[in-house]
Write a protein that holds these residues in place. Structure first.
Motif, PDB file in Angstrom:
ATOM      1  N   GLN A  11       0.836  -1.205   0.000  1.00 16.11           N
ATOM      2  CA  GLN A  11       0.000   0.000   0.000  1.00 16.11           C
ATOM      3  C   GLN A  11       0.871   1.256   0.000  1.00 16.11           C
ATOM      4  O   GLN A  11       0.626   2.194  -0.759  1.00 16.11           O
ATOM      5  CB  GLN A  11      -0.918   0.039   1.222  1.00 16.11           C
ATOM      6  CG  GLN A  11      -2.103  -0.872   1.140  1.00 16.11           C
ATOM      7  CD  GLN A  11      -3.006  -0.693   2.372  1.00 16.11           C
ATOM      8  OE1 GLN A  11      -2.835   0.208   3.177  1.00 16.11           O
ATOM      9  NE2 GLN A  11      -3.970  -1.590   2.498  1.00 16.11           N
ATOM     10  N   TRP A  15       1.473   4.366  -2.917  1.00 17.78           N
ATOM     11  CA  TRP A  15       1.394   5.810  -2.654  1.00 17.78           C
ATOM     12  C   TRP A  15       2.700   6.510  -3.023  1.00 17.78           C
ATOM     13  O   TRP A  15       2.682   7.627  -3.541  1.00 17.78           O
ATOM     14  CB  TRP A  15       1.018   6.084  -1.206  1.00 17.78           C
ATOM     15  CG  TRP A  15      -0.388   5.713  -0.867  1.00 17.78           C
ATOM     16  CD1 TRP A  15      -0.803   4.872   0.125  1.00 17.78           C
ATOM     17  CD2 TRP A  15      -1.590   6.177  -1.507  1.00 17.78           C
ATOM     18  NE1 TRP A  15      -2.179   4.787   0.134  1.00 17.78           N
ATOM     19  CE2 TRP A  15      -2.681   5.571  -0.849  1.00 17.78           C
ATOM     20  CE3 TRP A  15      -1.846   7.040  -2.571  1.00 17.78           C
ATOM     21  CZ2 TRP A  15      -4.008   5.802  -1.223  1.00 17.78           C
ATOM     22  CZ3 TRP A  15      -3.166   7.273  -2.948  1.00 17.78           C
ATOM     23  CH2 TRP A  15      -4.222   6.661  -2.274  1.00 17.78           C
ATOM     24  N   ARG A  38      -2.627   5.976   8.530  1.00 22.77           N
ATOM     25  CA  ARG A  38      -3.237   4.653   8.742  1.00 22.77           C
ATOM     26  C   ARG A  38      -4.650   4.893   9.253  1.00 22.77           C
ATOM     27  O   ARG A  38      -4.856   5.435  10.340  1.00 22.77           O
ATOM     28  CB  ARG A  38      -2.465   3.820   9.759  1.00 22.77           C
ATOM     29  CG  ARG A  38      -3.085   2.416   9.885  1.00 22.77           C
ATOM     30  CD  ARG A  38      -2.541   1.545  10.996  1.00 22.77           C
ATOM     31  NE  ARG A  38      -1.120   1.418  11.016  1.00 22.77           N
ATOM     32  CZ  ARG A  38      -0.360   1.749  12.069  1.00 22.77           C
ATOM     33  NH1 ARG A  38      -0.904   2.251  13.160  1.00 22.77           N
ATOM     34  NH2 ARG A  38       0.933   1.578  12.044  1.00 22.77           N
ATOM     35  N   GLU A  39      -5.631   4.516   8.454  1.00 24.76           N
ATOM     36  CA  GLU A  39      -7.025   4.687   8.830  1.00 24.76           C
ATOM     37  C   GLU A  39      -7.400   3.698   9.931  1.00 24.76           C
ATOM     38  O   GLU A  39      -6.678   2.741  10.195  1.00 24.76           O
ATOM     39  CB  GLU A  39      -7.930   4.517   7.604  1.00 24.76           C
ATOM     40  CG  GLU A  39      -7.673   5.523   6.498  1.00 24.76           C
ATOM     41  CD  GLU A  39      -7.957   6.969   6.883  1.00 24.76           C
ATOM     42  OE1 GLU A  39      -8.656   7.212   7.895  1.00 24.76           O
ATOM     43  OE2 GLU A  39      -7.473   7.870   6.170  1.00 24.76           O
ATOM     44  N   THR A  43      -6.100   0.407   6.666  1.00 22.97           N
ATOM     45  CA  THR A  43      -5.620   0.773   5.333  1.00 22.97           C
ATOM     46  C   THR A  43      -4.797   2.055   5.409  1.00 22.97           C
ATOM     47  O   THR A  43      -4.947   2.866   6.321  1.00 22.97           O
ATOM     48  CB  THR A  43      -6.776   0.982   4.331  1.00 22.97           C
ATOM     49  OG1 THR A  43      -7.612   2.028   4.814  1.00 22.97           O
ATOM     50  CG2 THR A  43      -7.576  -0.289   4.131  1.00 22.97           C
ATOM     51  N   LEU A  44      -3.926   2.212   4.434  1.00 27.79           N
ATOM     52  CA  LEU A  44      -3.113   3.419   4.337  1.00 27.79           C
ATOM     53  C   LEU A  44      -3.707   4.335   3.285  1.00 27.79           C
ATOM     54  O   LEU A  44      -4.079   3.886   2.204  1.00 27.79           O
ATOM     55  CB  LEU A  44      -1.672   3.077   3.953  1.00 27.79           C
ATOM     56  CG  LEU A  44      -0.903   2.193   4.931  1.00 27.79           C
ATOM     57  CD1 LEU A  44       0.525   1.982   4.435  1.00 27.79           C
ATOM     58  CD2 LEU A  44      -0.904   2.769   6.331  1.00 27.79           C
ATOM     59  N   THR A  45      -3.801   5.606   3.623  1.00 29.99           N
ATOM     60  CA  THR A  45      -4.292   6.600   2.684  1.00 29.99           C
ATOM     61  C   THR A  45      -3.281   7.739   2.595  1.00 29.99           C
ATOM     62  O   THR A  45      -2.387   7.868   3.441  1.00 29.99           O
ATOM     63  CB  THR A  45      -5.668   7.155   3.096  1.00 29.99           C
ATOM     64  OG1 THR A  45      -5.574   7.741   4.394  1.00 29.99           O
ATOM     65  CG2 THR A  45      -6.723   6.062   3.083  1.00 29.99           C
ATOM     66  N   LEU A  46      -3.451   8.540   1.582  1.00 30.56           N
ATOM     67  CA  LEU A  46      -2.561   9.665   1.343  1.00 30.56           C
ATOM     68  C   LEU A  46      -3.372  10.951   1.418  1.00 30.56           C
ATOM     69  O   LEU A  46      -4.448  11.036   0.827  1.00 30.56           O
ATOM     70  CB  LEU A  46      -1.955   9.522  -0.059  1.00 30.56           C
ATOM     71  CG  LEU A  46      -0.702  10.316  -0.348  1.00 30.56           C
ATOM     72  CD1 LEU A  46       0.466   9.780   0.456  1.00 30.56           C
ATOM     73  CD2 LEU A  46      -0.383  10.251  -1.832  1.00 30.56           C
ATOM     74  N   GLN A  47      -2.867  11.922   2.137  1.00 34.28           N
ATOM     75  CA  GLN A  47      -3.484  13.248   2.158  1.00 34.28           C
ATOM     76  C   GLN A  47      -2.471  14.226   1.573  1.00 34.28           C
ATOM     77  O   GLN A  47      -1.576  14.706   2.271  1.00 34.28           O
ATOM     78  CB  GLN A  47      -3.873  13.669   3.561  1.00 34.28           C
ATOM     79  CG  GLN A  47      -4.548  15.030   3.578  1.00 34.28           C
ATOM     80  CD  GLN A  47      -5.007  15.427   4.959  1.00 34.28           C
ATOM     81  OE1 GLN A  47      -5.432  14.593   5.758  1.00 34.28           O
ATOM     82  NE2 GLN A  47      -4.911  16.703   5.251  1.00 34.28           N
TER      83      GLN A  47
END
Length: 123
Positions: A11, A15, A38-39, A43-47
């Motif tokens: 993940q 990104w 890390r939500e 899961t990993l998200t990008l801001q």
């Protein structure tokens, strides 16, 4: 708590690739930056940060909750974290990760550098 597997997993790698593409693959003299988060479901998200500056990116405001690391691109030939990156990692107490076509390297809060990925530069 930071787990190195989060920073070295698929993940995160996806990104890193997206941010590198957004930054012109190191061919442009500008940086793109984002927070890796890390939500609550793991899961990993990008801001992404707004815009990107000539040879640097900057952010004003609060670091989002659950942020694992600050990510940013460097132009080609600058694969190592700068002294400013190392200082920010210590100040924020989280990795500041440099993404280039050749490598992904984290300035760690303890002052060390950690290579997360070696890449084969395209063209």
């Amino acid at each position: 708590m930071l787990l190195l597997g989060d920073l070295m997993g698929p993940q995160a790698a996806a990104w890193y690739s997206q941010l590198l593409a957004d930054g012109g693959y190191g061919r442009l003299p500008r940086e793109r930056a984002a927070f890796l988060i890390r939500e609550s479901d793991g899961t990993l998200t990008l801001q992404p940060w707004d815009g990107g500056g000539f040879r640097h990116a900057s952010f004003r405001g609060r670091v989002p909750e659950r942020t694992l690391a600050v990510l940013h691109t460097h132009p080609r030939g600058e694969e190592r974290p700068s002294q400013h990156d190392r200082d920010e990692a210590r100040r924020l107490r989280m990795p500041v990760i440099v993404i280039t076509p050749g490598a992904v390297v984290a300035a760690m809060p303890d002052g060390s550098d950690l290579t997360l990925e070696r890449r084969r530069p395209a063209g």
